[in-house]
Design a protein around this motif. Structure first.
Motif, PDB file in Angstrom:
ATOM      1  N   ALA A  23       0.852  -1.194   0.000  1.00 30.65           N
ATOM      2  CA  ALA A  23       0.000   0.000   0.000  1.00 30.65           C
ATOM      3  C   ALA A  23       0.883   1.237   0.000  1.00 30.65           C
ATOM      4  N   VAL A  24       0.649   2.099  -0.957  1.00 25.61           N
ATOM      5  CA  VAL A  24       1.480   3.284  -1.150  1.00 25.61           C
ATOM      6  C   VAL A  24       0.672   4.532  -0.795  1.00 25.61           C
ATOM      7  N   SER A  25       1.287   5.445  -0.061  1.00 27.41           N
ATOM      8  CA  SER A  25       0.604   6.687   0.301  1.00 27.41           C
ATOM      9  C   SER A  25       1.593   7.837   0.258  1.00 27.41           C
ATOM     10  N   ARG A  27       3.101  11.323  -1.453  1.00 27.72           N
ATOM     11  CA  ARG A  27       3.280  12.017  -2.730  1.00 27.72           C
ATOM     12  C   ARG A  27       3.413  11.013  -3.866  1.00 27.72           C
ATOM     13  N   THR A  28       2.339  10.308  -4.139  1.00 24.91           N
ATOM     14  CA  THR A  28       2.400   9.227  -5.134  1.00 24.91           C
ATOM     15  C   THR A  28       2.663   9.768  -6.541  1.00 24.91           C
ATOM     16  N   PHE A  29       2.363  11.020  -6.787  1.00 23.03           N
ATOM     17  CA  PHE A  29       2.611  11.604  -8.102  1.00 23.03           C
ATOM     18  C   PHE A  29       4.107  11.694  -8.408  1.00 23.03           C
ATOM     19  N   SER A  30       4.925  11.555  -7.371  1.00 23.86           N
ATOM     20  CA  SER A  30       6.375  11.649  -7.550  1.00 23.86           C
ATOM     21  C   SER A  30       7.039  10.289  -7.778  1.00 23.86           C
ATOM     22  N   ILE A  31       6.231   9.226  -7.836  1.00 21.64           N
ATOM     23  CA  ILE A  31       6.804   7.880  -7.970  1.00 21.64           C
ATOM     24  C   ILE A  31       7.169   7.581  -9.420  1.00 21.64           C
ATOM     25  N   TYR A  32       8.349   7.037  -9.590  1.00 23.38           N
ATOM     26  CA  TYR A  32       8.819   6.592 -10.908  1.00 23.38           C
ATOM     27  C   TYR A  32       8.524   5.102 -11.106  1.00 23.38           C
ATOM     28  N   ARG A  33       8.878   4.309 -10.126  1.00 26.63           N
ATOM     29  CA  ARG A  33       8.591   2.880 -10.184  1.00 26.63           C
ATOM     30  C   ARG A  33       8.569   2.313  -8.767  1.00 26.63           C
ATOM     31  N   VAL A  34       7.945   1.156  -8.636  1.00 33.62           N
ATOM     32  CA  VAL A  34       7.888   0.436  -7.367  1.00 33.62           C
ATOM     33  C   VAL A  34       8.436  -0.965  -7.597  1.00 33.62           C
ATOM     34  N   ALA A  35       9.265  -1.396  -6.692  1.00 31.14           N
ATOM     35  CA  ALA A  35       9.926  -2.693  -6.827  1.00 31.14           C
ATOM     36  C   ALA A  35       9.673  -3.566  -5.612  1.00 31.14           C
ATOM     37  N   ALA A  75      -5.780   3.139  -8.720  1.00 31.22           N
ATOM     38  CA  ALA A  75      -6.921   3.725  -8.004  1.00 31.22           C
ATOM     39  C   ALA A  75      -6.817   3.452  -6.507  1.00 31.22           C
ATOM     40  N   LYS A  76      -6.231   2.311  -6.171  1.00 30.54           N
ATOM     41  CA  LYS A  76      -6.058   1.947  -4.757  1.00 30.54           C
ATOM     42  C   LYS A  76      -4.652   2.254  -4.272  1.00 30.54           C
ATOM     43  N   ASN A  77      -3.799   2.762  -5.154  1.00 26.40           N
ATOM     44  CA  ASN A  77      -2.397   3.011  -4.792  1.00 26.40           C
ATOM     45  C   ASN A  77      -1.765   1.789  -4.151  1.00 26.40           C
ATOM     46  N   THR A  78      -1.941   0.659  -4.793  1.00 31.33           N
ATOM     47  CA  THR A  78      -1.432  -0.606  -4.265  1.00 31.33           C
ATOM     48  C   THR A  78      -0.707  -1.372  -5.364  1.00 31.33           C
ATOM     49  N   VAL A  79       0.417  -1.942  -4.996  1.00 30.90           N
ATOM     50  CA  VAL A  79       1.189  -2.813  -5.882  1.00 30.90           C
ATOM     51  C   VAL A  79       1.119  -4.217  -5.316  1.00 30.90           C
ATOM     52  N   TYR A  80       0.925  -5.176  -6.186  1.00 32.15           N
ATOM     53  CA  TYR A  80       0.780  -6.566  -5.767  1.00 32.15           C
ATOM     54  C   TYR A  80       1.934  -7.400  -6.291  1.00 32.15           C
ATOM     55  N   LEU A  81       2.225  -8.465  -5.568  1.00 35.38           N
ATOM     56  CA  LEU A  81       3.182  -9.464  -6.040  1.00 35.38           C
ATOM     57  C   LEU A  81       2.520 -10.820  -5.898  1.00 35.38           C
ATOM     58  N   GLU A  82       2.122 -11.380  -7.025  1.00 37.62           N
ATOM     59  CA  GLU A  82       1.538 -12.711  -7.049  1.00 37.62           C
ATOM     60  C   GLU A  82       2.674 -13.711  -7.209  1.00 37.62           C
TER      61      GLU A  82
END
Length: 120
Positions: A23-25, A27-35, A75-82
């Motif tokens: 779950a990301v919260s 300044r999400t507009f400043s994100i380049y990538r999530v790992a 929309a949920k500001n969430t990254v998943y890892l399946e």
């Protein structure tokens, strides 16, 4: 700043599946990538996969390619890892990390981690 909180870790048998959430919260507009990274006991932290925040482009390390899938719900500001076809060697603390635009650093913000244990 950006804050990240992982969840979804647990104990699973070899061959099983697990889905982690980040779950990301902030300044999400400043994100380049999530790992996603992972660190097994006694080992160095290892890169697993990333997803580009805007385009959704992905990249995987060879060790997880074909078994793990990263995705995002902006929309949920969430990254998943399946994670599928889990192996005992996947046992580690899994961390999500965000790379921010314009900092010049690989990754700027980290979550606290979630433990994944795969039993044989």
């Amino acid at each position: 700043q950006v804050q990240l909180v992982e969840s979804g870790g647990g104990l699973v048998q070899a061959g099983g599946s697990l889905r982690l959430s980040c779950a990301v919260s902030g300044r999400t507009f400043s994100i380049y990538r999530v790992a996603w990274f992972r660190q097994a006991p006694g080992k160095e932290r290892e890169f697993a996969t990333y997803i580009m925040w805007s385009s959704g482009g992905t990249y995987y390390a060879d060790s997880v390619k074909g078994r793990f899938t990263i995705s995002r719900d902006n929309a949920k500001n969430t990254v998943y890892l399946e994670m599928n076809s889990l192996k005992p060697e996947d046992t580690a603390v899994y961390y999500c990390a965000a790379s921010l635009l314009g900092t010049g650093r690989a990754y700027d913000c980290w979550g606290q981690g979630t433990q994944v244990t795969v039993s044989s």
